[in-house]
Each structure stands twice: as structure tokens, then as C-alpha cells.
Design an enzyme around this catalytic site. Structure first.
Site: not given
Length: 395
Positions: A87, A145
């Protein structure tokens, strides 16, 4: 590791550099926010298929896994896990590079594009030398994350540590404070837990010239922030690392207007679970008491985030030893503890792990900005170093 295998890994990492650099630049130009990494997921899966692997997509919603094994291993042979994250962050990029983000307001400012491209490159090397493996290797490309509850929790819930069972894990993270060509390790306690405090103070607005007729949420908020510093300074054992900080205080009044509400956001971090529990209880208690004494009410949301991260001494020592073989002792550094947090910590609560740092800094090239900065970037040579260490960790 055998010298021949070390040489092979180093040679192949250099040969793969141009390809992995291209992968990184594609990922950087096409960032996606946490839990929205659908295009990234399919891109990674395609690259794994090109290697010769059979990836599984949709793990933890937008994660990808793949297993590198060979015929000598029974199907249930325990494996080593290598993890990268997918991400990006809600940041407007300010870099002037050909691969600048094409998704306005979203940027790979924490290096997850680097982590993912490195693991794809390492996957090439491991697959080509799979007959040398002592255990299968599970590649784990994880979403989310950067955002609670942490993509690691979704991957774990989806069984990423099972079938086959993961017995140890390794991950890296870019480190702009360290010059390119170096890596850093810390055995034992390394990174802090991370909890979020979201607070709205409901007061009574009115004219600033008549404060006695108001319940001022700005003053109450200021009192809360000041008083909460005592949670750490007077309730926490000084030997326990602990941080309580507020980075957001919003109250939309005016020079002559006391607003009705103020909004505060902060973070509480530590490295002791007993103190973490007590600290959060004290924070809530003090917030509610101060608001009540001043005639206000509060809406309080304490979002419990990532636990502290502990690097297993044995696994860390093994990876560190391989790093010395690859890079030389002068390029392998000891790291201090950090009060930043990482959802890789969830894995560290389940299996022995090694989470290490990859130097990406090059002052001569102007690559000096930290993670989460709109001008964050890396020296591309770090891709070679990352591939070498992640690939060697598998053997």
C-alpha cells in the site's frame, strides 16, 4: 552459505537490476491506498506467474502469496516466509521524476514499492536456485500496512502462516537515514506498539467577549494535552520506552468566536504490554475527568493498533551473518530501538522474525528525505542490496 551460492546470488541480483528498477518505477507511478491495492495485486501476481510460480490472490482481501518449493519437499513441509507490503499513502508527491505518481494525492512515500519490487527480484533468484533450499519459501505480499487494523492481521486470519506452516519470517524496510549499500539489524525489542487517540470535545460556543457564558473546547483541549503528559512522565517506569504525542488539534472558531467543538488526534506508543494497557486506561480516565470538571462532554475513540515488534535473536543473527557475507562487515550496522511502529509486529507475535533496515540515502544525488515526505525517493542501487539479502535469507 556456500561461497558459490553467494556469488550466484550477487551476480543474478546485478543482472536483474534493470528489470527490478522498472518494476519499482511502475509501482511507484501507480500507487494505491491501504486495502484498495487491487491493480497492484494483479500486477504482482502476473510477475510471479512469469517467474513460473502459481500465486494465490485475494489473501487478506488484496494480498498475494506464492510458494517456492521442489519435489524433494513433502506438501506439508514447514516454510520460511518473506514479506513485502503493497500500500501507499495519501500524500501529494513533489518529486520531479519520470515515474511520479499518476494517482493524484497518493504516493509510495514509505517505500512499499521498493519492498515489493525487491521481493519480486529475490523470488527470481530463489526460484532459479530452489534445489539449494533447505525449506520451502512462502512469498507474502501484504496489503494495508499503513492503516489499522493492519493488513498483517487480515493475512494471518486468512491462514497465511499455515498450509504450509511458516516457522520464521523476514522482511526489510527502506531507511533514508542510512546510506545506500548498508543494512542495519537490531536483535530483541526493536519497534513500539502504536495506538491512536481520536477525541471530540463537545462544549458550548458563543461570543469570545463573554467566555463565562461558554464552555470553551479549545481551553479544555489544551488542558487535556498538557495534563496527559503526566501519563508518561509520572506513571510510566522510566526504563520503559514510551511516547504520547498529539499531532492534530482543530477548532473552527474565530477571533471573536468560541466554537462548540474541538477535535484532537494523537498517538500512544510503548514497548511493554502491561504498561500499554494501564496507560490507555489512564488516558481515557484523565480525558473524561478534565472534560467533566469543565462542563464538557467527549466522544472518545481509542483505536488499538499494532503491538511492539521483537526480532528473534536466532533468526536475526542468521540473516545478519548472511548480510556480512554479501556486503562485508563494514556495511552491516547495529540499530537502536525505534518508537515508530510496523504491522510486521503481528507476525513477530506468532513466529520468530527478522525485520531489518535497507539504506537508501545518497546526499550527492539529493536523496535525503525521510519516509512519509512528499519528496521521498531512493538510490536505485539499494534494489540490488535488498535482493541479495532477501534472497540469501531463504537459503
Amino acid at each position: 552459505m556456500k561461497t558459490e551460492l553467494i556469488d550466484r546470488i550477487k551476480k543474478r541480483a546485478k543482472e536483474l537490476f534493470a528489470e527490478v528498477k522498472e518494476l519499482r518505477e511502475h509501482l511507484h507511478a501507480h500507487p494505491e491506498l491501504s486495502y484498495q491495492e487491487f491493480d497492484t495485486m494483479h500486477f504482482v501476481a502476473e510477475k510471479l506467474r512469469n517467474i513460473g510460480l502459481d500465486p494465490k490472490i485475494g489473501v487478506g482481501k488484496t494480498g498475494v502469496t506464492a510458494l517456492i518449493t521442489h519435489a524433494n519437499f513433502p506438501a506439508d513441509t514447514p516454510c520460511i516466509g518473506l514479506r513485502a507490503d503493497l500500500d501507499a499513502l495519501p500524500i501529494i508527491e513533489q518529486n520531479d521524476v519520470p515515474y511520479v505518481s499518476k494517482n493524484p494525492g497518493v504516493m509510495h512515500a514509505c517505500g512499499h514499492d521498493v519492498h515489493t519490487s525487491i521481493l519480486l527480484g529475490a523470488a527470481h533468484i530463489i526460484y532459479e536456485n530452489r534445489e539449494e533450499l533447505k525449506a520451502p519459501v512462502k512469498l507474502i505480499f501484504q496489503p494495508g500496512e499503513e492503516q489499522n487494523p493492519g493488513g498483517a492481521t487480515l493475512m494471518i486470519a486468512d491462514g497465511v502462516l499455515e498450509a504450509p506452516k511458516v516457522i520464521e519470517m523476514v522482511a526489510l524496510h527502506v531507511f533514508p537515514d542510512m546510506e545506500v549499500g548498508k543494512v542495519g539489524f537490531k536483535e530483541g525489542m526493536y519497534m513500539a506498539s502504536c495506538d491512536e487517540i481520536h477525541l471530540t470535545i463537545h462544549g458550548k460556543g458563543g461570543h469570545a467577549a463573554t467566555p463565562h457564558q461558554c464552555v470553551d473546547p479549545i481551553v479544555i483541549g489544551a488542558n487535556i494535552i498538557t495534563a496527559l503528559q503526566q501519563v508518561v512522565s509520572r506513571h510510566c517506569d522510566p526504563k520503559i520506552p514510551s511516547v504520547l504525542s498529539f499531532g492534530h488539534f482543530e477548532a473552527l472558531g474565530a477571533t471573536n468566536v468560541i466554537p462548540s467543538e474541538s477535535h484532537l488526534k494523537g498517538t500512544f506508543r510503548t514497548m511493554n504490554e502491561a504498561w500499554r494497557k494501564k496507560g490507555l486506561e489512564l488516558i481515557e480516565q484523565m480525558i473524561r475527568q478534565i472534560a467533566q470538571v469543565n462542563g464538557a462532554t467527549v466522544s472518545l475513540d481509542i483505536s488499538k493498533g499494532y503491538p511492539f515488534l521483537v526480532n528473534d535473536e536466532n533468526v536475526t543473527d542468521k540473516v545478519k551473518t548472511k548480510a556480512v557475507s554479501m556486503l562485508g562487515n563494514e556495511n552491516v550496522e547495529e540499530l537502536p530501538i525505534r518508537m515508530t511502529s510496523e504491522d510486521f509486529s503481528f507476525y513477530s507475535q506468532e513466529v520468530p522474525v527478522c525485520f531489518f533496515r535497507l539504506g537508501v540515502r545518497n546526499e550527492e544525488k539529493g536523496i535525503i528525505y525521510g519516509v512519509h515526505h512528499p519528496k521521498f525517493n531512493i538510490d536505485d542501487q539499494a534494489l540490488i542490496v535488498g535482493m541479495e539479502i532477501m534472497a540469501s535469507a531463504a537459503f
